[in-house]
Design a protein around this motif. Structure first.
Motif, PDB file in Angstrom:
ATOM      1  N   LYS A   1       0.832  -1.198   0.000  1.00 57.41           N
ATOM      2  CA  LYS A   1       0.000   0.000   0.000  1.00 57.41           C
ATOM      3  C   LYS A   1       0.870   1.254   0.000  1.00 57.41           C
ATOM      4  O   LYS A   1       0.616   2.219  -0.725  1.00 57.41           O
ATOM      5  CB  LYS A   1      -0.920  -0.023   1.222  1.00 57.41           C
ATOM      6  CG  LYS A   1      -1.794   1.213   1.391  1.00 57.41           C
ATOM      7  CD  LYS A   1      -1.223   2.103   2.476  1.00 57.41           C
ATOM      8  CE  LYS A   1      -2.059   3.348   2.677  1.00 57.41           C
ATOM      9  NZ  LYS A   1      -1.431   4.311   3.593  1.00 57.41           N
TER      10      LYS A   1
ATOM     11  N   ALA B   1      -5.918   3.367   0.969  1.00 55.56           N
ATOM     12  CA  ALA B   1      -5.992   2.553  -0.249  1.00 55.56           C
ATOM     13  C   ALA B   1      -7.397   2.021  -0.495  1.00 55.56           C
ATOM     14  O   ALA B   1      -7.723   1.614  -1.615  1.00 55.56           O
ATOM     15  CB  ALA B   1      -5.015   1.389  -0.155  1.00 55.56           C
TER      16      ALA B   1
ATOM     17  N   VAL C   1      -9.571  -2.326  -4.210  1.00 49.63           N
ATOM     18  CA  VAL C   1      -8.902  -2.557  -2.925  1.00 49.63           C
ATOM     19  C   VAL C   1      -9.952  -2.577  -1.817  1.00 49.63           C
ATOM     20  O   VAL C   1     -10.664  -1.595  -1.593  1.00 49.63           O
ATOM     21  CB  VAL C   1      -7.850  -1.467  -2.637  1.00 49.63           C
ATOM     22  CG1 VAL C   1      -7.197  -1.708  -1.280  1.00 49.63           C
ATOM     23  CG2 VAL C   1      -6.789  -1.435  -3.739  1.00 49.63           C
TER      24      VAL C   1
ATOM     25  N   VAL D   1      -6.430  -3.478   3.780  1.00 48.27           N
ATOM     26  CA  VAL D   1      -4.970  -3.434   3.932  1.00 48.27           C
ATOM     27  C   VAL D   1      -4.628  -4.166   5.218  1.00 48.27           C
ATOM     28  O   VAL D   1      -5.220  -3.895   6.272  1.00 48.27           O
ATOM     29  CB  VAL D   1      -4.445  -1.979   4.003  1.00 48.27           C
ATOM     30  CG1 VAL D   1      -2.935  -1.967   4.246  1.00 48.27           C
ATOM     31  CG2 VAL D   1      -4.787  -1.219   2.725  1.00 48.27           C
TER      32      VAL D   1
END
Length: 799
Positions: A157, A166, A181, A184
């Motif tokens: 990221k 992200a 996305v 993360v």
């Protein structure tokens, strides 16, 4: 009492500065080596133990048949995991892992930026819970709740978006797949076998939807119920093979459940795995051996120097005994002296370990954080090392010196030093035998690496750059880029291929006849007609592949190597040209030409069957462009190449690799082994010579009066020098005779890992012996010459 012992021990150390300095330096080096290597060993042993269910997680490997040389593979068919979950109640959960495009580098586009990525995986959603992934954006539960979702590691990221969030961003993979996305996760630990940087749902791909029992490219991890009988689970899983695979198509016989914690160190011989974090239990054992060897050599120095001083300390011991000290008091005194000296050495060695850490990392290739030296196991190891050094190095001097009689004060007793001399000679032999073994190993390893570098591979990897073209959006982009290459003076030739040698080719079989059920496994690589020229393969019969194919041509044209030719039973390369063979390709396969065998994998592996092929509607795409160049200005050429690539493929990342660098990377572990062995050989000899230096000083001091008398009677400086050096060189020569067969055995065992290897020549042992003798001679001769040149009047004035 202890306080007094410490005071006396300290005074003795201060009073003998040479003895103390030599021992502290030697022990500090040994302890620094031990601490650093213990940290490496601790790190290697810690792999995958951080996961809460690590004791119940297993990777499912499979045993292949004779067709694949009974090798164990980490890659298995994608149907195995779902079948195990459905059939075996003891398995709680499973996840499949596979690198995108079977491990080929991919091009990512997000916003107006392009990136090359090699850590993109496909996996089942269960991967997040199985490996305790902690999300910093989004959640594990919702990561794959929407189709076409992808999750990133924090490092990935940061690479793609910097400090920006992200979540919700769009990523284009090879300009084909559009992914969103959805989360993360915190970076996986460095000591985790699983090394995913990006993961998207395997069920969004044909790899998850179309289950089959043929292609074995998927790593599968299973979480078992606590207390489950692993042997019974293996038997039940193996039973699925007979139920789902026809006898004629069965190229694997059983499944092996490998504990997660064993994967890192016990997978050196397991093929088809994806992780780049594979170690070796042999490396751990070698590091342990080296660390103890250097430490023992340092301990031997202490023992030698301490017993060499027995005549000098005899009267002091006699006085102590007359004043009432018994053997236990003297033992305690000598152990306290050793403990105090080793404690100082441990502190210096520990601080030195922090200083040399970066150098050590460059030598061994093992990355250590500073915190690795602060781990409880390392601090506990320091205490254990202190106790070990105190007991091992202090025992012989303590028991030897504590037996001295008080009669020595009246000169009624001459110390019998023959046994002590015998022990010292034996210890010196051990030190230098160890050093000679290490020197021999270094020479042999360096010879093998040079042999690997200079061996004719059957093609020329020098002057070839491999450019990733997987992300080309259409044929027009590729045509424009190739036209640009033709206009560059530095470009000799180029060829589009499925893979560079030994990377991600496909596995198939060739068969002699229709009745040949088993066949021979081969690697197949889709390419075009310029491959022979670009790779500089040695064509021994026929022609290269066709440059162009007619639209309606359904023939598969193949370029086979000698291994395939021999298996198919052709009498000569010319006899094979134009013949039809069985290759598992659609339509008929015709041999265009035969090339000389070439090493497409490392020299650890024997050359197998290899086929380059060209056909319309090929099952594998052309993902790499091999470009052979001839220029003296490589930076300028690469700049031109990048400009041309960016002009013709603006939405793709310029990802390249030099073929010769790729070949050298196959031997990175051997290169690190050579560097490690070289450094440890130097340290072992250095520590051994420190002891020899001190021993020579004390022996020369003891023989001062004898040398004075000899000089008065006419002895020459050279004669006295020979007299003093020959007693030391004799054990060094004996150590050479002992070390040579041991070194030969160890190096031949190491070389067995290579299918193509050197033969160890006799001069290697001679060179190692001469090196050891040379170091010993340089160490001893300084004291010998100094003593021989001394004025005899000074040594005899009291007689």
């Amino acid at each position: 009492m202890i306080k007094n012992f410490i005071k006396i021990a300290w005074r003795n150390l201060i009073a003998n500065k040479l003895f103390t300095s030599l021992n502290i330096v030697g022990l500090a080096i040994g302890i620094c080596v031990c601490i650093t290597l213990f940290a490496c060993i601790s790190y290697e042993l810690s792999f995958d133990r951080m996961y809460k269910n690590s004791k119940n997680i297993y990777r499912v490997n499979m045993q292949t048949t004779a067709q694949y040389n009974y090798k164990v593979w980490a890659g298995i068919p994608n149907s195995v995991g779902p079948a195990i979950i459905q059939s075996i109640p003891q398995v709680r959960s499973m996840t499949r892992l596979i690198k995108h495009d079977f491990g080929a580098s991919v091009s990512l586009k997000t916003g107006d930026k392009n990136f090359a990525e090699k850590g993109l995986y496909l996996a089942d959603s269960t991967v997040f819970n199985l490996f305790d992934m902690k999300f910093v954006e989004g959640s594990a539960q919702n990561a794959f709740s929407q189709p076409k979702s992808i999750v990133l590691s924090q490092s990935a990221k940061q690479r793609l978006y910097g400090a920006e969030p992200a979540f919700g961003k769009i990523i284009y993979v090879n300009n084909r797949d559009t992914l969103h996305v959805s989360g993360v996760y915190a970076d996986l630990p460095a000591n985790s076998t699983i090394d995913c940087d990006m993961i998207y749902n395997i069920m969004d791909s044909w790899m998850g939807k179309n289950v089959y029992w043929s292609n074995a490219s998927y790593e599968t991890y299973c979480l078992l119920q606590p207390g489950a009988n692993v042997t019974k689970v293996q038997v039940s899983a193996t039973g699925l093979i007979d139920k789902n695979v026809a006898k004629d198509n069965k190229y694997f016989t059983n499944f092996i459940f490998q504990p997660l914690a064993d994967i890192h160190l016990y997978s050196a011989d397991i093929r088809e795995g994806y992780s780049g974090r594979i170690g070796s239990i042999s490396t751990v054992k070698a590091l342990m051996f080296l660390s103890l060897l250097v430490l023992i050599i340092a301990c031997i120095n202490y023992m030698n120097l301490a017993t060499a001083r027995s005549q000098k300390r005899a009267k002091g011991i006699g006085v102590n005994k007359v004043l009432g000290a018994d053997k236990s008091n003297l033992l305690m005194l000598f152990y306290t002296e050793t403990a105090l000296l080793s404690l100082i050495a441990i502190i210096i060695g520990y601080l030195l370990a922090f200083i040399v850490k970066p150098i050590f990392q460059n030598i061994t290739g093992i990355k250590l954080s500073t915190s690795a030296f602060l781990e409880p196991v390392i601090l506990l190891g320091l205490i254990s090392t202190w106790i070990f050094v105190t007991l091992v190095a202090g025992s012989y001097p303590a028991f030897s010196l504590s037996r001295i009689s008080p009669l020595v004060l009246m000169n009624k007793l001459k110390l019998k030093d023959s046994f002590a001399n015998l022990i010292r000679r034996g210890l010196v032999i051990f030190q230098f035998a160890s050093s000679i073994i290490l020197i021999t190993s270094v020479i042999a390893i360096l010879q093998q690496i040079r042999y690997v570098r200079n061996r004719d591979l059957g093609y020329n990897p020098n002057g070839v750059v491999a450019v990733n073209i997987k992300s080309a959006q259409n044929k027009q982009q590729m045509t424009a880029f190739m036209n640009g290459l033709r206009s560059m003076a530095a470009v000799e030739s180029f060829s589009a291929v499925q893979s560079i040698p030994g990377d991600v080719e496909s596995g198939r079989s060739v068969r002699k006849l229709a009745s040949d059920k088993e066949g021979m496994p081969v690697k197949t690589c889709h390419t075009d007609g310029s491959i022979v020229k670009t790779m500089q393969l040695k064509l021994i019969a026929g022609n290269s592949l066709p440059q162009r194919l007619a639209d309606g041509d359904s023939t598969c044209y193949v370029l086979i190597n000698e291994t395939v030719m021999r298996y198919l039973g052709f009498k000569s390369p010319q006899d094979a040209v134009g013949k039809q063979i069985g290759t598992e390709m659609l339509g008929k396969s015709i041999v265009s030409g035969v090339v000389k065998d070439f090493n497409y994998q490392s020299l650890k592996t024997e050359i197998g069957g290899y086929i380059y092929y060209e056909m319309n509607k090929a099952p594998e795409s052309l993902s790499t462009l091999l470009i052979r160049y001839n220029t003296k200005d490589l930076p300028r050429f690469m700049q031109q190449l990048q400009i041309s690539f960016k002009t013709d493929m603006p939405n793709s990342s310029f990802d390249y690799e030099f073929l010769d660098s790729h070949i050298q990377s196959l031997y990175a572990s051997e290169q690190h082994t050579a560097q490690t062995a070289t450094v440890f050989s130097f340290l072992a000899i250095l520590v051994a010579c420190l002891g020899l230096f001190g021993l020579a000083a004390f022996i020369a001091e003891q023989r001062t009066k004898e040398i004075g008398i000899r000089k008065v009677l006419g002895a020459s400086v050279s004669g006295i020098t020979r007299l003093l050096t020959k007693d030391f060189l004799r054990p060094v020569l004996i150590s050479f005779l002992i070390a040579s067969p041991i070194a030969w055995y160890l190096m031949n065992k190491w070389l067995q890992d290579f299918a193509y290897r050197i033969n160890i020549q006799w001069w290697v042992f001679v060179l190692a012996g001469v090196t050891a003798v040379g170091f010993a001679l340089l160490t001893i001769s300084s004291h010998a010459i100094k003593t021989a040149l001394a004025n005899p009047v000074k040594s005899l004035k009291n007689e």
